[in-house]
Motif scaffolding. Sequence first.
Motif, short mmCIF file in Angstrom:
data_model
loop_
_atom_site.label_atom_id
_atom_site.label_comp_id
_atom_site.label_asym_id
_atom_site.label_seq_id
_atom_site.Cartn_x
_atom_site.Cartn_y
_atom_site.Cartn_z
N PHE A 172 28.30 10.15 -15.18
CA PHE A 172 26.96 9.89 -14.53
C PHE A 172 25.63 9.12 -15.60
CE2 PHE A 172 28.25 14.25 -12.85
CZ PHE A 172 27.76 13.99 -11.36
N TRP A 173 25.04 8.07 -15.14
CA TRP A 173 23.82 6.64 -15.94
C TRP A 173 23.25 7.18 -15.55
CZ3 TRP A 173 27.17 3.49 -19.43
CH2 TRP A 173 28.90 4.16 -18.99
N VAL A 174 22.30 6.35 -15.85
CA VAL A 174 21.07 6.23 -15.38
C VAL A 174 20.40 4.80 -15.20
CG1 VAL A 174 18.12 5.90 -16.24
CG2 VAL A 174 19.80 8.46 -16.94
N GLN A 175 20.56 4.41 -14.47
CA GLN A 175 20.49 3.47 -13.98
C GLN A 175 18.52 2.33 -14.38
OE1 GLN A 175 22.33 0.69 -10.21
NE2 GLN A 175 20.22 0.20 -9.90
N ILE A 176 18.51 1.50 -14.99
CA ILE A 176 16.94 0.85 -15.69
C ILE A 176 17.26 -0.70 -14.95
CG2 ILE A 176 16.98 2.80 -17.68
CD1 ILE A 176 17.63 0.40 -19.47
N GLY A 177 18.65 -1.24 -14.25
CA GLY A 177 17.23 -2.66 -13.81
C GLY A 177 18.79 -3.08 -13.35
N SER A 178 18.38 -3.65 -12.19
CA SER A 178 18.88 -4.59 -11.59
C SER A 178 19.15 -6.19 -10.86
CB SER A 178 19.83 -3.72 -9.62
OG SER A 178 19.97 -4.97 -9.05
N TYR A 179 19.56 -7.04 -11.37
CA TYR A 179 19.53 -8.93 -11.32
C TYR A 179 20.60 -9.55 -11.54
CZ TYR A 179 16.00 -6.15 -15.34
OH TYR A 179 16.08 -5.42 -16.68
N SER A 180 19.71 -10.77 -10.52
CA SER A 180 20.67 -11.68 -9.65
C SER A 180 21.20 -12.44 -10.94
CB SER A 180 19.47 -12.62 -8.86
OG SER A 180 18.72 -12.71 -9.33
N VAL A 181 21.54 -12.43 -12.28
CA VAL A 181 21.94 -13.97 -13.10
C VAL A 181 21.86 -12.83 -14.42
CG1 VAL A 181 21.39 -14.94 -14.69
CG2 VAL A 181 19.51 -15.58 -12.93
N LYS A 228 14.07 10.74 -21.33
CA LYS A 228 14.07 10.27 -22.61
C LYS A 228 13.62 8.77 -22.37
CE LYS A 228 16.65 13.39 -25.18
NZ LYS A 228 17.54 13.37 -26.08
N LEU A 229 14.23 7.93 -21.74
CA LEU A 229 13.96 6.56 -21.71
C LEU A 229 12.77 6.49 -20.90
CD1 LEU A 229 17.72 5.20 -20.10
CD2 LEU A 229 16.15 5.32 -22.34
N ALA A 230 11.97 7.46 -19.60
CA ALA A 230 10.77 6.95 -19.29
C ALA A 230 10.32 6.87 -20.37
CB ALA A 230 10.39 8.01 -18.52
N GLY A 231 10.29 7.04 -21.61
CA GLY A 231 9.10 7.53 -22.71
C GLY A 231 9.01 6.50 -23.48
N LEU A 232 10.54 5.19 -23.40
CA LEU A 232 10.26 4.34 -24.10
C LEU A 232 9.89 3.56 -23.00
CD1 LEU A 232 14.01 4.85 -25.87
CD2 LEU A 232 12.01 5.09 -27.12
N GLY A 233 9.56 3.66 -21.86
CA GLY A 233 8.70 1.97 -21.21
C GLY A 233 9.80 1.88 -19.69
N TYR A 234 11.05 1.97 -19.26
CA TYR A 234 12.12 2.20 -19.13
C TYR A 234 12.40 3.26 -17.85
CZ TYR A 234 13.47 -0.27 -23.35
OH TYR A 234 13.98 -1.63 -24.11
N SER A 235 12.16 2.59 -16.50
CA SER A 235 11.73 3.33 -15.46
C SER A 235 13.39 3.69 -15.27
CB SER A 235 11.14 3.47 -14.25
OG SER A 235 11.02 2.31 -13.77
N GLY A 236 14.31 4.43 -14.14
CA GLY A 236 15.48 4.57 -14.14
C GLY A 236 15.70 5.73 -12.93
N PHE A 237 16.43 5.89 -12.57
CA PHE A 237 17.65 6.94 -12.23
C PHE A 237 19.02 7.22 -12.32
CE2 PHE A 237 17.67 2.61 -9.04
CZ PHE A 237 18.83 2.83 -8.84
N VAL A 238 19.27 8.34 -12.12
CA VAL A 238 20.45 8.58 -12.41
C VAL A 238 21.69 8.35 -11.38
CG1 VAL A 238 22.03 10.59 -12.09
CG2 VAL A 238 20.19 10.67 -13.21
N VAL A 239 22.52 7.28 -11.13
CA VAL A 239 24.34 7.03 -10.39
C VAL A 239 24.95 7.94 -10.87
CG1 VAL A 239 22.65 4.86 -9.91
CG2 VAL A 239 24.19 4.82 -12.21
N LYS A 240 26.25 7.86 -10.19
CA LYS A 240 27.23 8.75 -10.74
C LYS A 240 28.02 6.80 -9.67
CE LYS A 240 29.37 11.22 -7.63
NZ LYS A 240 29.59 12.96 -7.18
#
Length: 243
Positions: A172-181, A228-240
């Motif tokens: 299980f991971w927290v995805q905080i970004g998705s980029y084309s580059v 914890k990541l949200a508190g650092l300014g990185y919004s995300g969601f859990v992925v498996k």
Amino acid sequence: MKTRLSWLCLCVFLAGCPSTREAAKSDDDLDRLVKASDRNAGKKLDFLADERMPNEEYVVTDTGSGDTSATVVEYKEVVPTKGAKYRVQVFSGSPLNASRNLARLDSVHPGEVYMVRDSKSDHWKVWVGNYMIREEAERARDQMVQLGYPDAWINEMQPPYSSEVKAQVPLFWVQIGSYSVESSALKIKTEVESRQPDRVEVRMKDGAWKVWVGGYPERGPADELKQKLAGLGYSGFVVKSEE
């Protein structure tokens, strides 16, 4: 008087003999050797690949009764359970020193240091990391050089240690970004790594470069990490993921 005269004649004879010593090297050769010596200064020769020792070490053990006996230390492989295209090799040699390097580096890359035996050379190798992208492996190699492994190099994995290796459980991971580059994803990865201790990876999935943090076998720690990541300014969601 005869004795003194004999010694004097012998000394004169030896002085006249041609020297058996090698001729002095040229200035260019001497300069080359000095430079090579400077380059090798501070290198930990114990980590070089030509070191050879038996696969056992006998240690005298104190039994507490004044009696001592020899015991055999058996070394076990610590093989990768995660897929990777690249890993950084920092050592090849005896099992004793391989285990020492494993223990030392596990505090730097917990759970990502491996010790495997090469059946062909009988060397024990120490690898660091699980990298799918060469740029990540290059940064890890530079870090190993700074830690005192000047001969660290990037080893492209082959089966059974390559990306074909699969873990038995999903992570299980927290995805905080998705980029084309890819470079944009790597920039965020470096930034997040500098601000918190959890593992950060960049994965190509569904046509985009994803930045994942964590990698837990259970969902609970990933949910906590998300906060914890949200508190650092990185919004995300859990992925498996299936490793």
